[in-house]
Design a protein around this motif. Structure first.
Motif, PDB file in Angstrom:
ATOM      1  N   UNK A  98     -21.157 -28.788-111.079  1.00 56.69           N
ATOM      2  CA  UNK A  98     -21.126 -29.010-109.640  1.00 56.69           C
ATOM      3  C   UNK A  98     -22.391 -29.744-109.234  1.00 56.69           C
ATOM      4  N   UNK A  99     -22.307 -30.667-108.276  1.00 54.68           N
ATOM      5  CA  UNK A  99     -23.517 -31.341-107.797  1.00 54.68           C
ATOM      6  C   UNK A  99     -24.540 -30.385-107.205  1.00 54.68           C
ATOM      7  N   UNK A 100     -24.093 -29.171-106.854  1.00 58.62           N
ATOM      8  CA  UNK A 100     -24.978 -28.213-106.207  1.00 58.62           C
ATOM      9  C   UNK A 100     -25.594 -27.214-107.188  1.00 58.62           C
ATOM     10  N   UNK A 101     -25.173 -27.217-108.433  1.00 58.79           N
ATOM     11  CA  UNK A 101     -25.689 -26.255-109.412  1.00 58.79           C
ATOM     12  C   UNK A 101     -27.201 -26.356-109.626  1.00 58.79           C
ATOM     13  N   UNK A 102     -27.801 -27.560-109.593  1.00 53.00           N
ATOM     14  CA  UNK A 102     -29.266 -27.624-109.767  1.00 53.00           C
ATOM     15  C   UNK A 102     -30.050 -26.790-108.764  1.00 53.00           C
ATOM     16  N   UNK A 103     -29.457 -26.479-107.613  1.00 58.26           N
ATOM     17  CA  UNK A 103     -30.161 -25.649-106.636  1.00 58.26           C
ATOM     18  C   UNK A 103     -30.509 -24.284-107.224  1.00 58.26           C
ATOM     19  N   UNK A 104     -29.630 -23.744-108.054  1.00 59.37           N
ATOM     20  CA  UNK A 104     -29.913 -22.456-108.679  1.00 59.37           C
ATOM     21  C   UNK A 104     -31.159 -22.542-109.559  1.00 59.37           C
ATOM     22  N   UNK A 105     -31.317 -23.655-110.256  1.00 58.23           N
ATOM     23  CA  UNK A 105     -32.477 -23.824-111.122  1.00 58.23           C
ATOM     24  C   UNK A 105     -33.744 -24.036-110.305  1.00 58.23           C
ATOM     25  N   UNK A 106     -33.621 -24.728-109.182  1.00 58.33           N
ATOM     26  CA  UNK A 106     -34.787 -24.995-108.337  1.00 58.33           C
ATOM     27  C   UNK A 106     -35.334 -23.690-107.747  1.00 58.33           C
ATOM     28  N   UNK A 107     -34.446 -22.799-107.297  1.00 61.47           N
ATOM     29  CA  UNK A 107     -34.903 -21.549-106.700  1.00 61.47           C
ATOM     30  C   UNK A 107     -35.444 -20.579-107.740  1.00 61.47           C
ATOM     31  N   UNK A 108     -34.981 -20.706-108.993  1.00 59.17           N
ATOM     32  CA  UNK A 108     -35.612 -19.993-110.087  1.00 59.17           C
ATOM     33  C   UNK A 108     -34.981 -18.675-110.482  1.00 59.17           C
ATOM     34  N   UNK A 109     -35.570 -18.094-111.523  1.00 62.61           N
ATOM     35  CA  UNK A 109     -35.081 -16.858-112.128  1.00 62.61           C
ATOM     36  C   UNK A 109     -35.146 -15.702-111.140  1.00 62.61           C
ATOM     37  N   UNK A 110     -34.107 -14.865-111.204  1.00 57.93           N
ATOM     38  CA  UNK A 110     -34.056 -13.703-110.343  1.00 57.93           C
ATOM     39  C   UNK A 110     -33.644 -13.989-108.915  1.00 57.93           C
ATOM     40  N   UNK A 111     -33.357 -15.259-108.612  1.00 53.68           N
ATOM     41  CA  UNK A 111     -33.003 -15.654-107.245  1.00 53.68           C
ATOM     42  C   UNK A 111     -31.588 -16.226-107.164  1.00 53.68           C
ATOM     43  N   UNK A 112     -30.808 -16.045-108.193  1.00 52.43           N
ATOM     44  CA  UNK A 112     -29.494 -16.681-108.229  1.00 52.43           C
ATOM     45  C   UNK A 112     -28.582 -16.143-107.131  1.00 52.43           C
ATOM     46  N   UNK A 113     -28.555 -14.826-106.959  1.00 57.11           N
ATOM     47  CA  UNK A 113     -27.690 -14.247-105.922  1.00 57.11           C
ATOM     48  C   UNK A 113     -28.111 -14.724-104.537  1.00 57.11           C
ATOM     49  N   UNK A 114     -29.417 -14.805-104.292  1.00 51.54           N
ATOM     50  CA  UNK A 114     -29.897 -15.291-103.002  1.00 51.54           C
ATOM     51  C   UNK A 114     -29.565 -16.773-102.816  1.00 51.54           C
ATOM     52  N   UNK A 115     -29.712 -17.548-103.880  1.00 59.65           N
ATOM     53  CA  UNK A 115     -29.452 -18.982-103.803  1.00 59.65           C
ATOM     54  C   UNK A 115     -27.987 -19.269-103.512  1.00 59.65           C
ATOM     55  N   UNK A 116     -27.111 -18.352-103.896  1.00 58.03           N
ATOM     56  CA  UNK A 116     -25.673 -18.556-103.668  1.00 58.03           C
ATOM     57  C   UNK A 116     -25.381 -18.812-102.201  1.00 58.03           C
ATOM     58  N   UNK A 117     -26.083 -18.114-101.307  1.00 63.05           N
ATOM     59  CA  UNK A 117     -25.870 -18.331 -99.883  1.00 63.05           C
ATOM     60  C   UNK A 117     -26.286 -19.715 -99.444  1.00 63.05           C
ATOM     61  N   UNK A 118     -27.367 -20.234-100.025  1.00 69.63           N
ATOM     62  CA  UNK A 118     -27.818 -21.591 -99.727  1.00 69.63           C
ATOM     63  C   UNK A 118     -26.789 -22.603-100.216  1.00 69.63           C
ATOM     64  N   UNK A 119     -26.265 -22.374-101.418  1.00 64.59           N
ATOM     65  CA  UNK A 119     -25.278 -23.285-102.000  1.00 64.59           C
ATOM     66  C   UNK A 119     -24.003 -23.303-101.164  1.00 64.59           C
ATOM     67  N   UNK A 120     -23.545 -22.133-100.739  1.00 67.77           N
ATOM     68  CA  UNK A 120     -22.348 -22.079 -99.890  1.00 67.77           C
ATOM     69  C   UNK A 120     -22.577 -22.864 -98.608  1.00 67.77           C
ATOM     70  N   UNK A 121     -23.755 -22.708 -97.997  1.00 65.15           N
ATOM     71  CA  UNK A 121     -24.068 -23.458 -96.786  1.00 65.15           C
ATOM     72  C   UNK A 121     -24.045 -24.956 -97.010  1.00 65.15           C
TER      73      UNK A 121
END
Length: 845
Positions: A98-121
């Protein structure tokens, strides 16, 4: 200077004029989304997340796995921290492209669940922008109408079907672009853009994209019948067929290995596994079938009805066209093909290739695209928001109709706002009993996770019909001006965006991550006192299925749509919470299963603490806190050590354990457990297992066994053995393992447990089980084959007369293929569906 300034001002005005529908649409979507995040204290405005269900339990943990790879704890395509060891390729391929998957890597380890809300937005904003672009560029609609349509597309029904399996939302992004590319193909004859976008859908979700072709391809072949000149049809079908073929070739690097993973997955079933549901040797089980059909229909119609504005505007298109044009006839055909699986669940099951779940509108992105396109076509040429040039041209001199319509629409909008805004659609659950009341009370959660919610959505659809449906009828009879309908429609769009945005956030936001934090704290505390390999399980059902990933430690739990079937036999035999297909939780089982699997530590909820304290094989894990020795605990959860746990390296006298019965019943599972107990060296006279038997066997195995060392992709053990003995370790022997005994490669022993097992040499043995994923080979084969075949296709089309000479043959074959697909996936299941209803009527009367 003044002229330059004027030029810049003029350019800025032109930009704002062309861009303002994007700002308007995306601004409302972003504002509504941020408001709900703030209200519900969702990250970044609090500790809650919108990661729940599949997103939290299946997707987020696998993304966290990537950080384990960076730290050297795992290999890219394998982890020991799930299901006794699992290849991660199938799951990663299911959602990572997905074009948005790199966002998970940018926010970093332990933040994947939190980043999911950013990705959905971000995805909501993208869908709104794509919707505006589609309406503006492909249909020439006005800026304000396009902005409204962008909001409707961002919050279309499929957004709710797909949001927890977050990558599916990308299909909504690619679908309008594919329509654009299809139109380009018709205009220029070049099919490459269309192929690229189909391939993008395959990379997004290979199963949904490929299976949806069974609907799209026949529909586009039908386009030739209604919209292409007879002399050009063969050429069109040839281009269309090449477009799909080349798309598959482009996607081969992921499609080939994903297909292999799909075939090896535990969820696979027979083609007609559920299609013939209801028929039995004792007659037709009409009561059970009807109940299942109603549930499936309720779920799928909920999302069709939630697109009520687009649905009614599509009806407006058909009313305006009168089905007199070839395009309108094609749209009717396409509508039948996309909507038939909604009404006929047997068709949906076949389109899913025998999947055990029909899933609510799994191919619903086609429905949303269809209604969105139909709405754009219905609005084409209508000056909805412009003042009429002359009043007499718009309506007859009867002013009572606009007044009545205005009052009714105003009351409808006010009623909707009060009814839904005040939560009365939830309070209405008090009018019902049993399951119906629970369904209504949990509307947000159900609707946000593809389970349905037709009660509330039907009320919304009725209000939409009052405003748009009745308004369209009155406009057609020149009773009211179209601009009046447009004003109320715009208000309806705002309500739609705000209301469904609320359901998206309310249905997902959760404190689940807080519980996971406790689990992570437990794992770190245990690591400080126990450096060896261990597994942790939950005594209840308090954590996601993949806490092993999230908690940074090992577990045997598993949740993956593409999990290998070899990960499940032991879970089924010991009665752990599992469906034997794609999910297995740590709760359930018994002391024998816990000890065999290596569950050295157990997490117990407070309400079960007394039971745990009374078990002789549980010892509280004590830690130093504030200068005192206390039991490791937190959040109402307590940690115990299992004193009966078996060694992770078990030396046994035989390497080929077989189940003595199938695992279909409790009695058979008990027989298999006793057989396994005796196989591992237990008392041959035992008929009923107790905790004492497990303790005795554990002590015996520890005399000759040892512990394993687990690293990235490897399990190593050092044990002593007598002649003819074997080593067994509780890891799933999925395809890809190689085993070395004292440096010499040896064959794995087959067994029904699907555990790693190998024959030992007499004396000291150093054993290494090393996993090499088979999927990179398939990736290379798919990639190289795809490139070679695409090159050949390009050469044949561009440099030879292949296209001209073969178009008639390919055209005939394309029509035959489309006809066969329709017969198998639409006509046949519809016939089965109708036969079931006939059987029901016969049974009733």
């Amino acid at each position: 200077m003044k002229n330059a300034a004027k030029q810049k001002l003029h350019t800025a005005k032109r930009f704002l004029k062309s861009a303002y529908p994007y700002f308007l649409s995306c601004g409302l979507v972003l504002g509504a989304y941020l408001f709900m995040l703030i209200l519900r204290k969702v990250y970044p405005f609090g500790r809650y997340t919108v990661a729940s269900y599949d997103l939290s339990a299946q997707i987020c943990p696998f993304i966290e796995h990537i950080f384990d790879v960076w730290k050297g704890r795992s290999t890219p395509l394998f982890s020991h921290a799930i299901g006794g060891g699992a290849d991660t390729f199938g799951s990663l391929a299911y959602f990572i492209f997905s074009p948005f998957s790199p966002l998970f890597l940018i926010f970093g380890e332990g933040m994947v669940a939190e980043t999911a809300g950013v990705v959905i937005g971000c995805k909501l904003l993208t869908l709104a922008a794509v919707g505006v672009w589609f309406a503006r560029t492909q249909f020439g609609l006005s800026p304000l109408i396009s902005a409204c349509l962008g909001i409707l597309y961002a919050y279309c029904g499929y957004t709710f079907v797909a949001n927890t399996y977050i990558n599916w939302m990308d299909l909504l992004m690619y679908a309008p672009l594919a329509v654009w590319a299809f139109k380009k193909m018709l205009k220029t004859g070049s099919f490459w853009r269309f192929s690229v976008l189909i391939a993008a859908c395959v990379y997004t979700s290979f199963s949904i994209a490929c299976f949806s072709m069974l609907t799209v391809y026949p529909a586009l072949v039908a386009f030739a019948v209604f919209c292409v000149k007879k002399e050009d049809r063969a050429g069109y079908i040839t281009r269309l067929s090449l477009a799909f073929a080349c798309a598959i070739l482009m996607a081969l690097p992921v499609l080939l290995p994903s297909l292999v993973a799909y075939l090896r997955a535990g969820r696979g079933g027979s083609f007609f596994e559920d299609v013939l549901y209801g028929f039995s040797k004792d007659g037709f089980l009409y009561a059970k079938y009807l109940g299942k059909t109603v549930v499936a229909l309720e779920a799928k119609l909920s999302y069709i009805f939630s697109d009520g504005i687009l649905l009614i505007l599509t009806c407006v298109y058909f009313f305006r066209s009168g089905l007199k044009t070839g395009l309108s006839k094609f749209m009717l055909t396409a509508g039948i093909l996309t909507l038939l699986p909604v009404l006929v669940d047997e068709s949906m099951l076949l389109l899913n290739m025998g999947s055990y779940m029909s899933y609510a509108l799994r191919f619903g992105f086609l429905n949303s695209l269809y209604f969105f396109t139909g709405a754009c076509m219905g609005l084409q040429g209508l000056e909805v928001f412009q003042k009429p040039k002359s009043r007499g041209a718009c309506l007859q001199r009867k002013k009572i109709a606009p007044v009545i319509y205005g009052i009714v629409c105003g009351a409808t909008l006010l009623g909707m706002t009060v009814f839904f805004g005040g939560g009365y659609h939830i309070k209405a659950a008090d009018w019902f009993k049993g399951n119906a009341a629970d369904a209504i009370r949990n509307f947000s959660v159900r609707f946000a996770h593809s389970i349905g919610g037709i009660f509330a959505v039907s009320i919304y659809l009725a209000c939409v019909f009052v405003i748009l449906g009745v308004g369209s009828i009155l406009v057609s009879r020149k009773k009211i001006p179209i601009r009046m309908v447009g004003v109320f429609a715009a208000a309806l769009v705002v309500f739609h965006g705000v209301f469904f945005n609320q359901q998206l956030v309310d249905g997902n936001y959760t404190s689940h991550n807080l519980s996971t934090q406790h689990y992570t704290d437990f794992a770190r505390a245990i690591e400080e006192r126990d450096e060896g390999f261990y597994r942790v399980r939950d005594y209840g059902n308090y954590f996601s299925a993949n806490v092993g990933f999230e908690g940074d430690t090992y577990a045997h739990t598993a949740f993956s749509s593409m999990l290998d079937k070899d990960n499940f036999p032991v879970a089924v035999m010991f009665g752990y919470s599992t469906n034997g297909k794609n999910i297995s939780r740590g709760n359930g089982g018994n002391i024998f299963g816990d000890s065999l699997w290596g569950y050295k530590y157990v997490v117990v909820p407070s309400e079960s603490k007394k039971v745990a304290d009374g078990r002789s094989w549980y010892r509280p894990v004590m830690v130093e806190k504030d200068g005192e020795s206390q039991q490791l605990s937190g959040g109402g959860l307590y940690v115990y050590e299992n004193l009966h746990v078996f060694p992770s390296a078990m030396v046994i006298d035989n390497g080929e354990f077989r189940f003595v019965a199938d695992n279909a019943t409790y009695e058979n599972r008990m027989k298999n457990q006793i057989a396994l107990y005796q196989f591992l060296g237990g008392n041959k006279e035992v008929e009923t297992l107790t905790g004492g038997h497990v303790r005795t066997l554990s002590q015996k195995l520890r005399q000759n066994g040892g512990e394993v060392e687990v690293s990235a992709g490897k399990v190593c053990a050092k044990v002593s053995a007598k002649a003819g003995q074997y080593l067994m370790v509780p890891f799933a022997a999925i395809e890809g393992y190689r085993v070395f005994v004292n440096g010499v490669e040896t064959e794995l022993c087959d067994n029904d447990l699907r555990f790693l097992c190998v024959a030992l040499q007499e004396g000291e043995n150093t054993v290494e089980f090393a996993y090499e994923s088979p999927y990179p080979s398939y990736i290379w084969i798919g990639g190289i084959s795809g490139i070679l075949l695409l090159t050949l296709a390009w050469f044949l089309v561009k440099k030879t007369e292949f296209f001209t000479k073969s178009s008639k043959v390919i055209g005939v074959l394309g029509v035959g293929l489309a006809g066969g697909v329709v017969a198998v996936f639409f006509v046949l299941p519809t016939g089965i569906f109708l036969s079931k209803w006939v059987a029901m009527l016969i049974g009733l009367f």
